[in-house]
Scaffold this motif. Structure first.
Motif, PDB file in Angstrom:
ATOM      1  N   ASP A 131       0.813  -1.221   0.000  1.00 56.24           N
ATOM      2  CA  ASP A 131       0.000   0.000   0.000  1.00 56.24           C
ATOM      3  C   ASP A 131       0.845   1.269   0.000  1.00 56.24           C
ATOM      4  O   ASP A 131       0.538   2.228   0.715  1.00 56.24           O
ATOM      5  N   PHE A 132       1.899   1.254  -0.819  1.00 59.35           N
ATOM      6  CA  PHE A 132       2.674   2.485  -0.987  1.00 59.35           C
ATOM      7  C   PHE A 132       2.931   2.774  -2.466  1.00 59.35           C
ATOM      8  O   PHE A 132       3.895   3.426  -2.825  1.00 59.35           O
ATOM      9  N   GLY A 133       2.034   2.288  -3.320  1.00 62.86           N
ATOM     10  CA  GLY A 133       2.089   2.616  -4.738  1.00 62.86           C
ATOM     11  C   GLY A 133       3.193   1.929  -5.507  1.00 62.86           C
ATOM     12  O   GLY A 133       3.574   2.409  -6.590  1.00 62.86           O
ATOM     13  N   TRP A 134       3.662   0.777  -5.014  1.00 60.92           N
ATOM     14  CA  TRP A 134       4.771   0.095  -5.686  1.00 60.92           C
ATOM     15  C   TRP A 134       4.301  -0.581  -6.972  1.00 60.92           C
ATOM     16  O   TRP A 134       3.242  -1.210  -7.019  1.00 60.92           O
ATOM     17  N   ARG A 135       5.104  -0.417  -8.023  1.00 56.62           N
ATOM     18  CA  ARG A 135       4.896  -1.127  -9.284  1.00 56.62           C
ATOM     19  C   ARG A 135       6.246  -1.414  -9.918  1.00 56.62           C
ATOM     20  O   ARG A 135       7.168  -0.614  -9.811  1.00 56.62           O
ATOM     21  N   ALA A 136       6.345  -2.553 -10.596  1.00 54.04           N
ATOM     22  CA  ALA A 136       7.532  -2.872 -11.398  1.00 54.04           C
ATOM     23  C   ALA A 136       7.215  -2.470 -12.836  1.00 54.04           C
ATOM     24  O   ALA A 136       6.688  -3.269 -13.614  1.00 54.04           O
ATOM     25  N   ASN A 137       7.524  -1.231 -13.185  1.00 60.61           N
ATOM     26  CA  ASN A 137       7.100  -0.697 -14.480  1.00 60.61           C
ATOM     27  C   ASN A 137       8.250  -0.326 -15.405  1.00 60.61           C
ATOM     28  O   ASN A 137       8.030   0.153 -16.511  1.00 60.61           O
ATOM     29  N   GLY A 138       9.508  -0.531 -14.976  1.00 64.98           N
ATOM     30  CA  GLY A 138      10.647  -0.225 -15.834  1.00 64.98           C
ATOM     31  C   GLY A 138      10.949   1.262 -15.914  1.00 64.98           C
ATOM     32  O   GLY A 138      10.150   2.109 -15.503  1.00 64.98           O
ATOM     33  N   LYS A 139      12.124   1.557 -16.444  1.00 67.88           N
ATOM     34  CA  LYS A 139      12.572   2.950 -16.572  1.00 67.88           C
ATOM     35  C   LYS A 139      13.142   3.169 -17.968  1.00 67.88           C
ATOM     36  O   LYS A 139      13.929   2.356 -18.470  1.00 67.88           O
ATOM     37  N   LEU A 140      12.738   4.271 -18.581  1.00 64.16           N
ATOM     38  CA  LEU A 140      13.203   4.621 -19.919  1.00 64.16           C
ATOM     39  C   LEU A 140      13.849   5.998 -19.881  1.00 64.16           C
ATOM     40  O   LEU A 140      13.194   6.990 -19.547  1.00 64.16           O
ATOM     41  N   VAL A 141      15.139   6.046 -20.199  1.00 64.58           N
ATOM     42  CA  VAL A 141      15.861   7.314 -20.294  1.00 64.58           C
ATOM     43  C   VAL A 141      15.859   7.726 -21.757  1.00 64.58           C
ATOM     44  O   VAL A 141      16.374   6.995 -22.614  1.00 64.58           O
ATOM     45  N   ILE A 142      15.261   8.870 -22.061  1.00 61.92           N
ATOM     46  CA  ILE A 142      15.161   9.325 -23.450  1.00 61.92           C
ATOM     47  C   ILE A 142      16.195  10.412 -23.722  1.00 61.92           C
ATOM     48  O   ILE A 142      16.562  11.182 -22.835  1.00 61.92           O
ATOM     49  N   TYR A 143      16.654  10.453 -24.967  1.00 60.96           N
ATOM     50  CA  TYR A 143      17.694  11.394 -25.387  1.00 60.96           C
ATOM     51  C   TYR A 143      17.189  12.192 -26.585  1.00 60.96           C
ATOM     52  O   TYR A 143      16.839  11.628 -27.617  1.00 60.96           O
ATOM     53  N   ARG A 144      17.217  13.499 -26.437  1.00 59.61           N
ATOM     54  CA  ARG A 144      16.857  14.393 -27.538  1.00 59.61           C
ATOM     55  C   ARG A 144      18.094  14.823 -28.321  1.00 59.61           C
ATOM     56  O   ARG A 144      17.984  15.298 -29.442  1.00 59.61           O
ATOM     57  N   GLU A 194      11.616   0.119 -10.849  1.00 59.00           N
ATOM     58  CA  GLU A 194      10.313   0.167 -10.189  1.00 59.00           C
ATOM     59  C   GLU A 194       9.930   1.601  -9.837  1.00 59.00           C
ATOM     60  O   GLU A 194      10.702   2.537 -10.046  1.00 59.00           O
ATOM     61  N   VAL A 195       8.743   1.754  -9.278  1.00 53.79           N
ATOM     62  CA  VAL A 195       8.251   3.057  -8.853  1.00 53.79           C
ATOM     63  C   VAL A 195       7.461   2.869  -7.561  1.00 53.79           C
ATOM     64  O   VAL A 195       6.881   1.796  -7.321  1.00 53.79           O
ATOM     65  N   ALA A 196       7.442   3.889  -6.716  1.00 49.57           N
ATOM     66  CA  ALA A 196       6.633   3.866  -5.494  1.00 49.57           C
ATOM     67  C   ALA A 196       6.561   5.279  -4.943  1.00 49.57           C
ATOM     68  O   ALA A 196       7.336   6.157  -5.321  1.00 49.57           O
ATOM     69  N   ASP A 197       5.613   5.484  -4.033  1.00 49.52           N
ATOM     70  CA  ASP A 197       5.444   6.773  -3.377  1.00 49.52           C
ATOM     71  C   ASP A 197       6.262   6.765  -2.093  1.00 49.52           C
ATOM     72  O   ASP A 197       5.939   6.042  -1.150  1.00 49.52           O
TER      73      ASP A 197
END
Length: 414
Positions: A131-144, A194-197
């Motif tokens: 209950d702290f908003g955890w997800r395994a959603n990956g990370k994408l670093v974008i380059y302009r 991952e991501v979480a609050d």
């Protein structure tokens, strides 16, 4: 053992949690009226386990000179002060701006980060922490910028599980980037991140801790004198009371510097001010499901439940955590140009905080010259990412056990 932990942010709370799990009695001291009200309150939310390159790198000083001419639009802004501490930190930072140094420190951070991921997984699975908003959603670093993309891709350690992608492949992974299709030269994708609050995570930890008879929280109290005797800290003053202790852990972020100076311990830590916006979402159309980092603008995006967290920028200019509306306006503009469908960023909650950073970008864990005084400080922008692993290693050290991973490059003596 009776152990006091100073600092009620994510570093102090995870330290207390790891120690209580091992059966120790813990007194957690926090100067604010509630825990997690400073740097842990509204950080970027990304648990960036594989993309952990320190800020100090070859080419950064020259980039910084160019950024200084851009004012509020600069990803990094330096405001010189008449401060020996600032200039000494900056000199050490410049000395660390070498590719070989960056790669070495990135390996130290990667080792700690991957351990931290394992520790958080065990707490979620074994303890039912949720209950702290955890997800395994990956990370994408974008380059302009093509040059920065090719440089990053050439230095990538593929053993960490990262993938180099072209522009179209970036959009396949994160369709919300479609409006930027003409600007993207490529990206680096970390599928295991991952991501979480962070604020919710701190509150869940505190709820668990307060169920234990081995834990006590002291909120709203400044720490007074640390009583040293025969090479050990014997007690500390908190709110007019004297707490006896067997061990003391300093996990107070930037405040740790002033706290330890009377003991003759100079921490190479300086605050790097960062900013964030938290935008409530009315729908998920055009919102990134993957963690996104805009490399060239140094902005991170993370969906936290029904909110979008946007965090960015580094100000090297003192100990003031107040909002700079010029910087906030710049962040609003960048976010609205990148993910315009998310909403009106002018209505987003605004925040600024001081990240406790070392010149090399690596935290300070473990022992000091004082026998029972321990450090868990200096995590910079990776505090949430590294918190669980740092706490676990420190718990091993205090319990006189061999730490799960090597502490090379992660100690005050390194």
């Amino acid at each position: 053992m009776q152990i006091a932990v100073i600092g009620g942010g994510v570093i102090g709370l995870t330290t207390a949690y790891a120690l209580v799990r091992q059966g120790h009695q813990v007194e957690l001291v926090e100067k604010r009226d509630q825990v997690a009200m400073e740097t842990s309150f509204a950080n970027g939310g990304q648990l960036s386990y594989r993309y952990v390159s320190p800020l100090a790198d070859a080419g950064v000083p020259m980039q910084a000179l160019g950024w200084m001419l851009r004012g509020n639009d600069a990803p990094l802004r330096f405001r010189p002060k008449i401060s020996r501490q600032q200039w000494r930190w900056c000199l050490r930072f410049l000395l660390a701006c070498r590719r070989s140094t960056n790669r070495r420190n990135a390996q130290h951070l990667l080792r700690l980060a991957l351990h931290s991921q394992q520790v958080l997984r065990s707490w979620r699975e074994e303890d039912g922490l949720s209950d702290f908003g955890w997800r395994a959603n990956g990370k994408l670093v974008i380059y302009r910028n093509r040059t920065s993309f090719e440089k990053s891709a050439a230095g990538l350690d593929t053993s960490a599980g990262q993938l180099v992608l072209n522009g179209p492949r970036c959009i396949e992974i994160e369709p919300a980037l479609l409006p930027l299709s003409g600007e993207l030269h490529g990206g680096i994708y970390s599928p295991g991140d991952e991501v979480a609050d962070c604020l919710l995570f701190c509150r869940r930890l505190l709820e668990r801790l307060e169920r234990s008879p081995n834990f006590r929280l002291h909120c709203g109290w400044e720490v007074g004198a640390l009583h040293k005797e025969n090479g050990r800290i014997r007690s500390l003053n908190v709110g007019g009371k004297r707490l006896e202790l067997d061990h003391l852990v300093i996990a107070a972020g930037t405040a740790s510097v002033a706290l330890l100076r009377p003991l003759g311990i100079e921490l190479p830590i300086y605050p790097l001010k960062g900013y964030s916006l938290t935008l409530p979402l009315s729908s998920h159309i055009g919102i990134p499901e993957t963690n996104v980092t805009d490399y060239d603008n140094k902005v991170v995006y993370a969906r936290l439940g029904d909110q979008l967290r946007v965090a960015a920028m580094v100000d090297i200019g003192g100990w003031d955590a107040s909002l700079d509306q010029g910087r906030i306006a710049m962040l609003q503009r960048l976010a609205s140009e990148t993910f315009p469908a998310a909403g009106d960023y002018r209505t987003a909650a605004q925040w600024a905080g001081l990240r406790p950073a070392t010149p090399k970008g690596t935290p300070l864990l473990g022992a000091t010259a004082i026998d029972n005084l321990w450090l868990n400080v200096g995590h910079g922008s990776l505090g949430f990412t590294l918190a669980c692993g740092s706490a676990d290693l420190l718990c091993d050290l205090i319990g006189d056990r061999r730490p799960a991973v090597a502490l090379d490059g992660l100690t005050l003596a390194s």
